[in-house]
Write a protein that holds these residues in place. Sequence first.
Motif, PDB file in Angstrom:
ATOM      1  N   GLU A   1      31.083  28.682  48.458  1.00  0.00           N
ATOM      2  CA  GLU A   1      31.976  29.116  49.526  1.00  0.00           C
ATOM      3  C   GLU A   1      33.019  30.059  48.950  1.00  0.00           C
ATOM      4  OE1 GLU A   1      32.142  28.342  52.857  1.00  0.00           O
ATOM      5  OE2 GLU A   1      30.253  27.221  52.790  1.00  0.00           O
ATOM      6  N   ALA A   2      33.241  31.199  49.616  1.00  0.00           N
ATOM      7  CA  ALA A   2      34.229  32.175  49.165  1.00  0.00           C
ATOM      8  C   ALA A   2      35.389  32.220  50.154  1.00  0.00           C
ATOM      9  CB  ALA A   2      33.596  33.554  49.048  1.00  0.00           C
ATOM     10  N   ARG A   3      36.592  32.346  49.589  1.00  0.00           N
ATOM     11  CA  ARG A   3      37.779  32.446  50.442  1.00  0.00           C
ATOM     12  C   ARG A   3      38.950  32.948  49.613  1.00  0.00           C
ATOM     13  NH1 ARG A   3      37.286  28.011  52.418  1.00  0.00           N
ATOM     14  NH2 ARG A   3      36.363  28.572  54.424  1.00  0.00           N
ATOM     15  N   GLY A   4      39.624  33.996  50.093  1.00  0.00           N
ATOM     16  CA  GLY A   4      40.861  34.446  49.481  1.00  0.00           C
ATOM     17  C   GLY A   4      40.748  34.850  48.020  1.00  0.00           C
ATOM     18  N   GLY A   5      39.672  35.528  47.645  1.00  0.00           N
ATOM     19  CA  GLY A   5      39.524  35.990  46.269  1.00  0.00           C
ATOM     20  C   GLY A   5      39.031  34.932  45.307  1.00  0.00           C
ATOM     21  N   GLU A   6      38.664  33.763  45.834  1.00  0.00           N
ATOM     22  CA  GLU A   6      38.102  32.699  45.006  1.00  0.00           C
ATOM     23  C   GLU A   6      36.757  32.261  45.590  1.00  0.00           C
ATOM     24  OE1 GLU A   6      41.944  30.450  43.032  1.00  0.00           O
ATOM     25  OE2 GLU A   6      40.945  29.525  44.763  1.00  0.00           O
ATOM     26  N   VAL A   7      35.926  31.717  44.727  1.00  0.00           N
ATOM     27  CA  VAL A   7      34.639  31.201  45.176  1.00  0.00           C
ATOM     28  C   VAL A   7      34.389  29.863  44.491  1.00  0.00           C
ATOM     29  CG1 VAL A   7      33.371  32.503  43.382  1.00  0.00           C
ATOM     30  CG2 VAL A   7      32.170  31.693  45.415  1.00  0.00           C
ATOM     31  N   ARG A   8      33.983  28.886  45.285  1.00  0.00           N
ATOM     32  CA  ARG A   8      33.669  27.555  44.746  1.00  0.00           C
ATOM     33  C   ARG A   8      32.157  27.400  44.678  1.00  0.00           C
ATOM     34  NH1 ARG A   8      35.953  22.653  43.998  1.00  0.00           N
ATOM     35  NH2 ARG A   8      37.930  23.310  44.948  1.00  0.00           N
TER      36      ARG A   8
ATOM     37  N   SER B   1      36.278  39.353  42.484  1.00  0.00           N
ATOM     38  CA  SER B   1      36.799  40.576  43.089  1.00  0.00           C
ATOM     39  C   SER B   1      36.059  40.937  44.372  1.00  0.00           C
ATOM     40  CB  SER B   1      36.704  41.746  42.096  1.00  0.00           C
ATOM     41  OG  SER B   1      35.354  41.949  41.700  1.00  0.00           O
ATOM     42  N   GLY B   2      35.040  40.145  44.734  1.00  0.00           N
ATOM     43  CA  GLY B   2      34.283  40.402  45.950  1.00  0.00           C
ATOM     44  C   GLY B   2      35.084  40.081  47.194  1.00  0.00           C
ATOM     45  N   ALA B   3      34.768  40.755  48.301  1.00  0.00           N
ATOM     46  CA  ALA B   3      35.527  40.595  49.540  1.00  0.00           C
ATOM     47  C   ALA B   3      34.886  39.622  50.520  1.00  0.00           C
ATOM     48  CB  ALA B   3      35.691  41.959  50.216  1.00  0.00           C
ATOM     49  N   ALA B   4      33.722  39.065  50.169  1.00  0.00           N
ATOM     50  CA  ALA B   4      33.014  38.185  51.096  1.00  0.00           C
ATOM     51  C   ALA B   4      33.802  36.901  51.320  1.00  0.00           C
ATOM     52  CB  ALA B   4      31.622  37.863  50.547  1.00  0.00           C
TER      53      ALA B   4
ATOM     54  N   PRO C   1      34.128  37.473  33.824  1.00  0.00           N
ATOM     55  CA  PRO C   1      35.025  38.440  34.483  1.00  0.00           C
ATOM     56  C   PRO C   1      34.845  38.420  36.003  1.00  0.00           C
ATOM     57  CG  PRO C   1      33.867  39.441  32.621  1.00  0.00           C
ATOM     58  CD  PRO C   1      33.232  38.116  32.854  1.00  0.00           C
ATOM     59  N   PRO C   2      35.945  38.410  36.757  1.00  0.00           N
ATOM     60  CA  PRO C   2      35.826  38.394  38.227  1.00  0.00           C
ATOM     61  C   PRO C   2      34.964  39.529  38.771  1.00  0.00           C
ATOM     62  CG  PRO C   2      38.088  37.938  37.573  1.00  0.00           C
ATOM     63  CD  PRO C   2      37.349  38.325  36.315  1.00  0.00           C
ATOM     64  N   GLU C   3      35.025  40.713  38.130  1.00  0.00           N
ATOM     65  CA  GLU C   3      34.254  41.861  38.623  1.00  0.00           C
ATOM     66  C   GLU C   3      32.754  41.718  38.348  1.00  0.00           C
ATOM     67  OE1 GLU C   3      35.907  42.903  34.526  1.00  0.00           O
ATOM     68  OE2 GLU C   3      36.633  41.923  36.362  1.00  0.00           O
TER      69      GLU C   3
END
Length: 357
Positions: free
Chosen positions: A247-254, A264-267, A340-342
């Motif tokens: 699940e992705a939300r607010g620049g984080e993904v669990r 860094s993804g926008a999803a 890396p987030p990117e």
Amino acid sequence: MSGLSIRKLYKAYGAVTAVKGVDLEIGEGELVVLLGPSGCGKTTTLRCIAGLEDITDGSISIGDRVVSEKGRSLPPEQREIGMVFQSYAIWPHMTVAENVAFGLKLKNLPKPEIESRVRSALELVGLTGYSSRHVSQLSGGQQQRVALARAMALEPRILLFDEPLSNLDAKLREKMRFELRQIQQRLGITSVYVTHDQQEAMVIADRIVLMRNGVIEQMGAPEDLYHRPKTLFAAEFVGLANIYSGEARGGEVRIANGPVLKSSGAASGAVDIVFRPEQVRVSSEQPADATNALRATVKESYFLGNIEDLILTVEGIDIRTQLSPAEHRASGSSLWISIPPEAIILLPRGGQMEEAA
């Protein structure tokens, strides 16, 4: 005008549609690889280009001439193509020169021109001095070069390759990839190459067309498909990848049943999470930059010569990484990783990445 134009191509065999509306423009001198698993439609598309199959609908043009459309198809010998087959398809009772000259004789070309073209083609593929040998005396790689020379001697507008290296051993296959690419670049002939081997596609292609279930899944330069896959299938098929649901939300993904990572993804919402093994950084000490730094345990370690392939356990999930140069890490040992987030690719769950505006 493109070298080859395929528009809304359909090919059906009874109730089964093997190719479903393929659109593809191939530029002059471009080498395009049709890549995908067995049954994806890549070989059927190639055979339609060659004129070995009549198309069900759509059209195929070479230069400004339509060679296939519904109800009309030029025979292969009128298409100005050369084809290199998986099985070589060379005559075992003929010499090398006789094999290369075969198609030229069918065209009733003058003998001096045939001899000149044969000589030039053999020189190009590195078989000067082999002209009088029977092909039964040649290695598999040399026989494949004869097949290539025969195709090139026709001076075709389009070169077609149907998995031409699949019968060679691994080492020779790797060598021939580079040779085929170098020859094609020197000649500048528009080429279409079919393979299911993604490494082969990455080495030789100007552009890869990834196919699945009769349609184009994604196309682009090799680095685009590798670093920017648009679907989960593309991420899995091209290169190695760590893939998880989450699940992705607010620049984080669990990651499901795993850690939370910055991305860094926008999803947002349900996603598939992808990152490549070589992008996982490994260190013995905790990284100074704590972004996505995680404690890991070595589960499995495999020495592959130039790299060490590691399977790590991190907060209940397995993560694959590769160390180059190889650096042995014993099973059960502890280390730190960071991602890396990117490097994290987020794909909408079960969907396709949207094009950037």
